[in-house]
Design a protein around this motif. Structure first.
Motif, PDB file in Angstrom:
ATOM      1  N   ASP A 121    -103.141  22.148   1.167  1.00  0.00           N
ATOM      2  CA  ASP A 121    -102.167  23.226   1.045  1.00  0.00           C
ATOM      3  C   ASP A 121    -100.832  22.698   1.583  1.00  0.00           C
ATOM      4  O   ASP A 121    -100.706  21.512   1.872  1.00  0.00           O
ATOM      5  CB  ASP A 121    -102.646  24.479   1.794  1.00  0.00           C
ATOM      6  N   ASN A 122     -99.837  23.561   1.733  1.00  0.00           N
ATOM      7  CA  ASN A 122     -98.521  23.095   2.185  1.00  0.00           C
ATOM      8  C   ASN A 122     -98.291  23.300   3.680  1.00  0.00           C
ATOM      9  O   ASN A 122     -97.166  23.200   4.150  1.00  0.00           O
ATOM     10  CB  ASN A 122     -97.412  23.766   1.380  1.00  0.00           C
ATOM     11  N   GLY A 178    -105.217  31.298  -1.774  1.00  0.00           N
ATOM     12  CA  GLY A 178    -104.491  30.265  -2.508  1.00  0.00           C
ATOM     13  C   GLY A 178    -104.490  28.944  -1.767  1.00  0.00           C
ATOM     14  O   GLY A 178    -104.714  27.887  -2.372  1.00  0.00           O
ATOM     15  N   ARG A 179    -104.247  28.988  -0.466  1.00  0.00           N
ATOM     16  CA  ARG A 179    -104.278  27.748   0.335  1.00  0.00           C
ATOM     17  C   ARG A 179    -105.667  27.128   0.301  1.00  0.00           C
ATOM     18  O   ARG A 179    -105.809  25.908   0.212  1.00  0.00           O
ATOM     19  CB  ARG A 179    -103.821  28.031   1.772  1.00  0.00           C
ATOM     20  N   ASN A 203    -106.201  25.188  -2.760  1.00  0.00           N
ATOM     21  CA  ASN A 203    -105.422  23.944  -2.781  1.00  0.00           C
ATOM     22  C   ASN A 203    -106.046  22.834  -1.935  1.00  0.00           C
ATOM     23  O   ASN A 203    -105.712  21.665  -2.113  1.00  0.00           O
ATOM     24  CB  ASN A 203    -103.988  24.225  -2.331  1.00  0.00           C
ATOM     25  N   GLY A 223    -103.365  27.064  -6.428  1.00  0.00           N
ATOM     26  CA  GLY A 223    -103.218  28.438  -5.959  1.00  0.00           C
ATOM     27  C   GLY A 223    -101.890  28.613  -5.251  1.00  0.00           C
ATOM     28  O   GLY A 223    -101.186  27.650  -4.961  1.00  0.00           O
ATOM     29  N   CYS A 224    -101.555  29.849  -4.974  1.00  0.00           N
ATOM     30  CA  CYS A 224    -100.319  30.171  -4.274  1.00  0.00           C
ATOM     31  C   CYS A 224    -100.496  29.918  -2.778  1.00  0.00           C
ATOM     32  O   CYS A 224    -101.443  30.430  -2.168  1.00  0.00           O
ATOM     33  CB  CYS A 224     -99.961  31.630  -4.540  1.00  0.00           C
ATOM     34  N   ASN A 225     -99.603  29.156  -2.183  1.00  0.00           N
ATOM     35  CA  ASN A 225     -99.711  28.830  -0.767  1.00  0.00           C
ATOM     36  C   ASN A 225     -99.312  29.984   0.155  1.00  0.00           C
ATOM     37  O   ASN A 225     -99.388  29.848   1.368  1.00  0.00           O
ATOM     38  CB  ASN A 225     -98.872  27.592  -0.446  1.00  0.00           C
ATOM     39  N   SER A 226     -98.926  31.114  -0.405  1.00  0.00           N
ATOM     40  CA  SER A 226     -98.534  32.249   0.434  1.00  0.00           C
ATOM     41  C   SER A 226     -99.725  33.111   0.845  1.00  0.00           C
ATOM     42  O   SER A 226     -99.571  34.033   1.634  1.00  0.00           O
ATOM     43  CB  SER A 226     -97.483  33.103  -0.276  1.00  0.00           C
ATOM     44  N   SER A 227    -100.929  32.802   0.320  1.00  0.00           N
ATOM     45  CA  SER A 227    -102.117  33.550   0.721  1.00  0.00           C
ATOM     46  C   SER A 227    -103.209  32.584   1.178  1.00  0.00           C
ATOM     47  O   SER A 227    -103.230  31.422   0.773  1.00  0.00           O
ATOM     48  CB  SER A 227    -102.652  34.383  -0.447  1.00  0.00           C
TER      49      SER A 227
END
Length: 86
Positions: free
Chosen positions: A17-18, A72-73, A76, A65-69
């Protein structure tokens, strides 16, 4: 050696993830890919000794996936299997 697996190259590509620094994530994703290879070689033993394995890292690049959830993370943080036939 099986004729169907002769010349097979398997690349394990790690992702993160980020969260954290870019360089730390690259290192983490490479470690993930290397762990998957080590486990496969442990389990497969001589049956897969003729298959070439390689580990690569992409870190936080190319999220699925979106890294804001958290979900999602979690998506990733993965290792993808890329296959090639020589």
């Amino acid at each position: 050696m099986s004729a169907t697996t002769s010349g097979t190259r398997v690349e394990m590509v790690g992702f993160t993830d980020n969260v954290g620094s870019f360089e730390a994530n690259k290192k983490l994703s490479l470690g993930r890919a290397q762990q998957v290879i080590a486990k496969l070689q442990e389990i497969g033993g001589d049956r897969i000794a003729h298959i070439e394995f390689e580990a690569s890292e992409f870190g936080e690049i190319s999220p699925t996936g979106c890294n804001s959830s958290e979900a999602g993370r979690g998506a990733n943080r993965r290792v993808e299997v890329w296959l090639a036939k020589n």
